[in-house]
Design an enzyme around this catalytic site. Sequence first.
Site: not given
Ligand SMILES: Cc1cc2nc3c(=O)[nH]c(=O)nc-3n(C[C@H](O)[C@H](O)[C@H](O)COP(=O)(O)O)c2cc1C
Length: 352
Positions: A107, A130, A156, A224, A248
């Site tokens: 990320s 981002y 994203t 994404k 997300h």
């Molecule tokens: C704590 C946390 C932080 C996240 N931070 C980002 C991020 O910085 N960039 C991003 O594209 N997605 C982020 N996501 C989304 C994840 O990339 C992903 O889409 C999502 O966690 C998938 O679902 P799942 O947790 O049910 O496997 C984040 C998710 C979580 C749980």
Amino acid sequence: MSGAVTIADLAQAFALLESEGVEGYVDGGAGAGLTVRRNDEAWAAIEIRPHALASVGTRDISTTVLGQREQHPVMVAPVGFQGYVHREAEVGLARGAVAAGARYCHSTFGEASFSDLEHVEGLRWWFQLYCFDDAGLNQRLVERAQEAGAEAVVLTVDLAALGHRDRDARTGFTLRGHRPVACVAEVGHLDPRLASVWASLDHNISWDTLEATVASASVPVLVKGILRGDAAVKALDHGAAGVIVSNHGGRQLDTAVTTARALVEVVEAVNARGEVLVDSGIRLGTDVAKALGLGASAVLVGRPALWGLGVGGHKGVTHALNLIVEDFDRTMALIGVRSVAELTSDLFVLPH
Ligand SMILES: Cc1cc2nc3c(=O)[nH]c(=O)nc-3n(C[C@H](O)[C@H](O)[C@H](O)COP(=O)(O)O)c2cc1C
């Protein structure tokens, strides 16, 4: 940790270990958390029609994504600020991924810098971008990521505003604004503290932003946060190599369509013109098999990797990924297929 024999066990252990605020930050979703729950339920609701007598004693779970061979189709999704979860933070995620033969997506909002990732031996990774309202900064991030070994850029697109996380509002959890954003600090942004970096996010990203990102990158760009067939086609028309069907993890727009459902529409619209990956709610080998059967070339997992990280650092991440991968292999045997190419849609029954 060996007592955690399922991802659900790891989630439970994580909830006991972490503070209420951090647990809510990881496990919570937008609004009342309906999409978080429905993501899991939607994968579970797809039924399987297994083959019989298929001679599956030898199986190959490897796959190809963006022209690269992957040991298996389970990757680590980009997740920001994992220093809250465990002191190993993103380096722990990356090391855990390597040991499980999984690709890692880093990320923009990580606490690990590009240089930190360069020191993780054997790492195969993508950079999640981002976009900021400073085009020069976006360009430097992409260039430095490529130089450090990133083999794709993941743009994203579902953060036009931060989703309202009801649980965070109740616990009072906020990301601490004075902590530096490591990748931004490394490419020389003037003030790399989160508060200032956050304020510079481009909340007007458009198809032009995608075109600019594609133009700035010499590696493939994936988009994404796609939940519609028409958006996926537009992404390809603007130069993306593929899309990641994602809500997300239910953290942005509550009641957004589940990815199990959106995947079918996106795969049909893309019509093999580009890569389609999926995340949100993948917890079991059966979920992975269903995603591939419906046309995804790979899946990403967010929270399962974080639950592993919180419970056992990089070893916990490997344990979490291994649980899913081993379950996927077992599922292939029980379905009656020997390779991911044999995971066809006739093996699955969608709910009405
Ligand atoms: C704590 C946390 C932080 C996240 N931070 C980002 C991020 O910085 N960039 C991003 O594209 N997605 C982020 N996501 C989304 C994840 O990339 C992903 O889409 C999502 O966690 C998938 O679902 P799942 O947790 O049910 O496997 C984040 C998710 C979580 C749980």
